[in-house]
Design a protein around this motif. Structure first.
Motif, PDB file in Angstrom:
ATOM      1  N   SER A  42       0.659  -1.285   0.065  1.00 46.70           N
ATOM      2  CA  SER A  42      -0.078   0.184  -0.042  1.00 46.70           C
ATOM      3  C   SER A  42       0.905   1.264   0.011  1.00 46.70           C
ATOM      4  O   SER A  42       2.112   1.310  -0.088  1.00 46.70           O
ATOM      5  N   SER A  43       0.105   2.338  -0.075  1.00 44.21           N
ATOM      6  CA  SER A  43       0.904   3.591   0.113  1.00 44.21           C
ATOM      7  C   SER A  43       1.629   3.843   1.441  1.00 44.21           C
ATOM      8  O   SER A  43       2.497   4.971   1.518  1.00 44.21           O
ATOM      9  N   ALA A  44       1.291   2.899   2.470  1.00 43.54           N
ATOM     10  CA  ALA A  44       2.131   3.049   3.710  1.00 43.54           C
ATOM     11  C   ALA A  44       3.397   2.304   3.732  1.00 43.54           C
ATOM     12  O   ALA A  44       3.885   2.240   4.832  1.00 43.54           O
ATOM     13  N   ALA A  45       3.783   1.981   2.687  1.00 45.50           N
ATOM     14  CA  ALA A  45       4.845   0.694   2.661  1.00 45.50           C
ATOM     15  C   ALA A  45       6.207   1.285   3.340  1.00 45.50           C
ATOM     16  O   ALA A  45       6.936   0.606   3.978  1.00 45.50           O
ATOM     17  N   SER A  46       6.630   2.512   2.914  1.00 49.04           N
ATOM     18  CA  SER A  46       7.756   3.174   3.299  1.00 49.04           C
ATOM     19  C   SER A  46       7.744   3.347   4.836  1.00 49.04           C
ATOM     20  O   SER A  46       8.955   3.232   5.473  1.00 49.04           O
TER      21      SER A  46
END
Length: 243
Positions: free
Chosen positions: A55-59
């Protein structure tokens, strides 16, 4: 070189994903469901964190450069789960009677086969195979036990596909769609969240067990003695085919 970062903690889902990536995760799902030595892998949390890592929260969870391809996960994970379970079933068919007939064994015990047979009889083969997917350790050992009990390969495959798809896709999509919300608290609340998911998934089975116990208490000692006699006959009757 930081060797601590290279070390893979086999019980830490985040470490596994950041070290092995999507293909490694898919291989682990296969090992957990198909190879009996893979029961210790954290399958549920692994899939949820993999969803977050896609998802966009990976980092914010795994650091830069660790974002996983969601399409690869949604296709590869259920295939690995289904193939692994079929392998486990086949192991049970081929060597199950010998494997589960060792009194000295602390892992492959005959009583597991007897309990699983009662489980199949009570809930039916379809519900048993599907619900087992959401139960850690059980999803590893139920497959060879089903083979040992001679559950037909076609019947097992049908419910194996249903359970494998429901389990992998639901866990991945929970992580993927709620990634932003999970990222800040994933270390603290992931395990309780997984336990809640497992509890909800097996709640129909728990309700059925409680209902059966209430019926036995209401029927009195005679019913309990009859059940004990039936269990004794069943335990001495060898393998049991489930259609």
């Amino acid at each position: 070189m930081d060797y601590n970062q290279l070390a893979v903690n086999l019980l830490d889902a985040k470490s596994l994903i950041s070290s092995l990536g999507a293909i490694g995760l898919i291989a682990i799902i296969f090992a957990e469901t198909g190879l009996l030595v893979g029961f210790f892998f954290p399958g549920d949390s692994l899939l949820i964190i993999a969803g977050v890592a896609a998802s966009s929260a990976a980092s914010s969870v795994l650091g830069e450069g660790h974002r996983l391809p969601i399409a690869t996960l949604l296709i590869g994970a259920p295939i690995a789960a289904i193939a692994g379970a079929q392998l486990g079933h086949q192991i049970g068919v081929k060597v199950g009677p010998k494997m589960f007939d060792k009194p000295e064994s602390k892992i492959f015990k005959r009583e597991y086969v007897q309990k699983a047979e009662e489980y199949f009889n009570r809930f039916g083969p379809g519900k048993a195979v599907v619900l087992a997917r959401f139960m850690p350790i059980v999803r590893t050992f139920l497959n060879p036990v089903a083979g040992t009990l001679e559950m037909p390969a076609r019947t097992f495959f049908l419910w194996n596909v249903v359970g494998g798809v429901l389990w992998t896709e639901s866990m991945l999509l929970i992580g993927y769609f709620f990634g932003d919300a999970l990222a800040p608290v994933i270390d603290k609340y992931l395990i309780p969240a997984v336990l809640l998911i497992v509890l909800l998934s097996i709640s129909p089975m728990l309700v059925e067990v409680l209902r059966e116990r209430r019926k036995k208490k209401a029927a009195g000692p005679e019913a309990e003695n009859a059940d004990a006699d039936a269990d004794a006959v069943q335990a001495g009757g060898g393998r049991h085919r489930r259609g």
